[in-house]
Design a protein around this motif. Structure first.
Motif, PDB file in Angstrom:
ATOM      1  N   ALA A  36       0.852  -1.192   0.000  1.00 30.36           N
ATOM      2  CA  ALA A  36       0.000   0.000   0.000  1.00 30.36           C
ATOM      3  C   ALA A  36       0.887   1.242   0.000  1.00 30.36           C
ATOM      4  O   ALA A  36       1.957   1.267   0.611  1.00 30.36           O
ATOM      5  N   ALA A  37       0.420   2.271  -0.699  1.00 33.44           N
ATOM      6  CA  ALA A  37       1.172   3.521  -0.744  1.00 33.44           C
ATOM      7  C   ALA A  37       1.208   4.138   0.654  1.00 33.44           C
ATOM      8  O   ALA A  37       0.271   3.980   1.452  1.00 33.44           O
ATOM      9  N   PHE A  38       2.296   4.831   0.959  1.00 28.88           N
ATOM     10  CA  PHE A  38       2.416   5.493   2.250  1.00 28.88           C
ATOM     11  C   PHE A  38       1.312   6.541   2.385  1.00 28.88           C
ATOM     12  O   PHE A  38       1.052   7.305   1.462  1.00 28.88           O
ATOM     13  N   SER A  39       0.681   6.595   3.527  1.00 29.61           N
ATOM     14  CA  SER A  39      -0.418   7.536   3.754  1.00 29.61           C
ATOM     15  C   SER A  39       0.077   8.820   4.418  1.00 29.61           C
ATOM     16  O   SER A  39       0.774   8.785   5.438  1.00 29.61           O
ATOM     17  N   HIS A  40      -0.305   9.945   3.809  1.00 29.03           N
ATOM     18  CA  HIS A  40       0.008  11.257   4.373  1.00 29.03           C
ATOM     19  C   HIS A  40      -1.207  11.840   5.086  1.00 29.03           C
ATOM     20  O   HIS A  40      -1.279  13.051   5.305  1.00 29.03           O
ATOM     21  N   ALA A  41      -2.166  10.968   5.451  1.00 29.18           N
ATOM     22  CA  ALA A  41      -3.426  11.429   6.041  1.00 29.18           C
ATOM     23  C   ALA A  41      -3.212  12.219   7.333  1.00 29.18           C
ATOM     24  O   ALA A  41      -3.913  13.213   7.590  1.00 29.18           O
ATOM     25  N   ALA A  42      -2.258  11.796   8.150  1.00 25.66           N
ATOM     26  CA  ALA A  42      -2.021  12.482   9.426  1.00 25.66           C
ATOM     27  C   ALA A  42      -1.523  13.908   9.187  1.00 25.66           C
ATOM     28  O   ALA A  42      -1.935  14.852   9.881  1.00 25.66           O
ATOM     29  N   PHE A  43      -0.647  14.074   8.203  1.00 27.71           N
ATOM     30  CA  PHE A  43      -0.145  15.405   7.856  1.00 27.71           C
ATOM     31  C   PHE A  43      -1.265  16.236   7.251  1.00 27.71           C
ATOM     32  O   PHE A  43      -1.413  17.423   7.556  1.00 27.71           O
ATOM     33  N   ASP A  44      -2.073  15.616   6.390  1.00 28.70           N
ATOM     34  CA  ASP A  44      -3.203  16.293   5.761  1.00 28.70           C
ATOM     35  C   ASP A  44      -4.136  16.877   6.826  1.00 28.70           C
ATOM     36  O   ASP A  44      -4.588  18.026   6.721  1.00 28.70           O
ATOM     37  N   LYS A  45      -4.408  16.090   7.843  1.00 25.73           N
ATOM     38  CA  LYS A  45      -5.305  16.524   8.922  1.00 25.73           C
ATOM     39  C   LYS A  45      -4.750  17.753   9.637  1.00 25.73           C
ATOM     40  O   LYS A  45      -5.484  18.712   9.923  1.00 25.73           O
ATOM     41  N   LEU A  46      -3.459  17.748   9.933  1.00 24.47           N
ATOM     42  CA  LEU A  46      -2.828  18.885  10.614  1.00 24.47           C
ATOM     43  C   LEU A  46      -2.803  20.122   9.723  1.00 24.47           C
ATOM     44  O   LEU A  46      -3.052  21.243  10.189  1.00 24.47           O
ATOM     45  N   GLN A  74      -4.809  31.618   3.122  1.00 15.44           N
ATOM     46  CA  GLN A  74      -3.692  32.371   2.520  1.00 15.44           C
ATOM     47  C   GLN A  74      -2.367  31.608   2.591  1.00 15.44           C
ATOM     48  O   GLN A  74      -1.332  32.111   2.184  1.00 15.44           O
ATOM     49  N   GLY A  75      -2.405  30.396   3.134  1.00 15.89           N
ATOM     50  CA  GLY A  75      -1.196  29.600   3.232  1.00 15.89           C
ATOM     51  C   GLY A  75      -0.318  29.957   4.414  1.00 15.89           C
ATOM     52  O   GLY A  75       0.839  29.525   4.493  1.00 15.89           O
ATOM     53  N   ARG A  76      -0.855  30.756   5.350  1.00 13.01           N
ATOM     54  CA  ARG A  76      -0.107  31.095   6.562  1.00 13.01           C
ATOM     55  C   ARG A  76      -0.263  29.970   7.587  1.00 13.01           C
ATOM     56  O   ARG A  76      -1.309  29.325   7.661  1.00 13.01           O
ATOM     57  N   VAL A  77       0.764  29.787   8.410  1.00 11.07           N
ATOM     58  CA  VAL A  77       0.844  28.626   9.300  1.00 11.07           C
ATOM     59  C   VAL A  77       0.650  29.027  10.757  1.00 11.07           C
ATOM     60  O   VAL A  77       1.242  29.989  11.234  1.00 11.07           O
ATOM     61  N   ASN A  78      -0.180  28.275  11.450  1.00 12.33           N
ATOM     62  CA  ASN A  78      -0.344  28.422  12.894  1.00 12.33           C
ATOM     63  C   ASN A  78       0.653  27.462  13.559  1.00 12.33           C
ATOM     64  O   ASN A  78       0.327  26.307  13.831  1.00 12.33           O
ATOM     65  N   TYR A  79       1.858  27.954  13.790  1.00 15.80           N
ATOM     66  CA  TYR A  79       2.902  27.094  14.357  1.00 15.80           C
ATOM     67  C   TYR A  79       2.580  26.676  15.788  1.00 15.80           C
ATOM     68  O   TYR A  79       2.933  25.574  16.212  1.00 15.80           O
ATOM     69  N   LYS A  80       1.876  27.540  16.519  1.00  8.43           N
ATOM     70  CA  LYS A  80       1.470  27.167  17.881  1.00  8.43           C
ATOM     71  C   LYS A  80       0.501  25.998  17.839  1.00  8.43           C
ATOM     72  O   LYS A  80       0.503  25.146  18.725  1.00  8.43           O
ATOM     73  N   GLY A  81      -0.332  25.968  16.803  1.00  3.38           N
ATOM     74  CA  GLY A  81      -1.255  24.851  16.635  1.00  3.38           C
ATOM     75  C   GLY A  81      -0.511  23.549  16.395  1.00  3.38           C
ATOM     76  O   GLY A  81      -0.823  22.513  17.002  1.00  3.38           O
ATOM     77  N   PHE A  82       0.487  23.595  15.506  1.00  8.85           N
ATOM     78  CA  PHE A  82       1.314  22.407  15.276  1.00  8.85           C
ATOM     79  C   PHE A  82       2.004  21.994  16.577  1.00  8.85           C
ATOM     80  O   PHE A  82       2.101  20.801  16.885  1.00  8.85           O
ATOM     81  N   LYS A  83       2.456  22.986  17.329  1.00 12.04           N
ATOM     82  CA  LYS A  83       3.136  22.701  18.595  1.00 12.04           C
ATOM     83  C   LYS A  83       2.185  21.998  19.566  1.00 12.04           C
ATOM     84  O   LYS A  83       2.587  21.101  20.317  1.00 12.04           O
ATOM     85  N   SER A  84       0.910  22.381  19.539  1.00 10.97           N
ATOM     86  CA  SER A  84      -0.071  21.796  20.456  1.00 10.97           C
ATOM     87  C   SER A  84      -0.385  20.342  20.123  1.00 10.97           C
ATOM     88  O   SER A  84      -0.906  19.608  20.960  1.00 10.97           O
ATOM     89  N   GLU A  85      -0.094  19.942  18.867  1.00 10.46           N
ATOM     90  CA  GLU A  85      -0.312  18.545  18.466  1.00 10.46           C
ATOM     91  C   GLU A  85       1.010  17.900  18.045  1.00 10.46           C
ATOM     92  O   GLU A  85       1.089  17.159  17.076  1.00 10.46           O
ATOM     93  N   GLU A  86       2.029  18.229  18.821  1.00 15.37           N
ATOM     94  CA  GLU A  86       3.380  17.794  18.476  1.00 15.37           C
ATOM     95  C   GLU A  86       3.518  16.274  18.428  1.00 15.37           C
ATOM     96  O   GLU A  86       4.243  15.736  17.588  1.00 15.37           O
ATOM     97  N   LYS A  87       2.816  15.561  19.306  1.00 12.74           N
ATOM     98  CA  LYS A  87       2.928  14.102  19.301  1.00 12.74           C
ATOM     99  C   LYS A  87       2.412  13.522  17.982  1.00 12.74           C
ATOM    100  O   LYS A  87       3.062  12.672  17.364  1.00 12.74           O
TER     101      LYS A  87
END
Length: 227
Positions: free
Chosen positions: A11-21, A29-42
């Protein structure tokens, strides 16, 4: 005697977890909420761990391989920002693109290894420059979804249209064009196989230019692409 059954293709590798984040923490506008990524770091680190263990192989389609490496570049760029957050610019990190800070398939790598050693060298598709995001204002916007093999070409074309028609990235009139520095830095990529910067611009931009159009290049804004 029962004939052996053929092994099912992996099976092809799934990028679903990254897609969700990306859907949660990247705006329109393509701007990133880095604090949000930090909050779901695990969850993010779990995705990176799986990415590290599942590099594409030569048996995978070109689109599958390209989607994997584009996602890997963008994901590890976010990881690099989080490792140094808060900061004003990726350039506050010493030689960020040459920094060897992750491994894929057991090979220690840098962001430059992915961009120049794999994507540009192996796949020769200049549209990658519309998809790789170096965490800066003047970069193309980060797409709020992961790249996938099934939709890769359409996603890259969409990125190109968005980038070329964004006056914050490129300013176009029929008589003059202030283009992103990408068109200067990677001129060899655009000017190959009978193509040219003018042809690439006209393929995606609503405002058309020609060989008489005065072309200059915009200053690059390295400030962080943060919401």
């Amino acid at each position: 005697m029962v004939a052996p059954t053929a092994a099912a293709p992996a099976a092809a590798f799934s990028h679903a977890a990254f897609d969700k984040l990306l859907k949660k923490y990247v705006n329109s506008q393509g701007r990133v909420n880095y604090k949000g990524f930090k909050s779901e770091e695990k969850a993010f680190n779990d995705y990176l761990a799986q990415l590290s263990k599942n590099p594409p192989t030569a048996a995978d389609s070109k689109a599958e391989q390209m989607a994997f490496w584009i996602n890997a570049y963008n994901a590890y760029t976010i990881r690099l920002i989080l490792d140094n957050y808060p900061l004003k610019s990726i350039k506050d990190i010493g030689e960020p693109w040459k920094k060897v800070f992750f491994s894929i398939g057991g090979e220690k790598m840098s962001l430059d290894n992915i961009e120049h050693g794999i994507l540009r060298k192996k796949f020769n598709d200049p549209r990658i420059h519309f998809a790789l995001v170096c965490a800066s204002i003047s970069c193309p916007p980060l797409r709020p979804e992961a790249y996938s093999a099934a939709r890769l070409s359409a996603q890259l074309d969409d990125q190109a249209r968005d980038f070329l028609n964004n006056p914050g990235k490129n300013k176009l009139t029929a008589s003059s064009a202030q283009l992103s520095s990408y068109f200067d830095w990677y001129k060899d990529d655009w000017n190959q196989n009978g193509q040219s910067v003018v042809k690439w611009v006209n393929k995606y931009a609503k405002t058309k230019i020609d060989s008489n159009t005065k072309i200059s290049f915009m200053d690059y804004n390295w400030n962080l692409n943060e919401q």
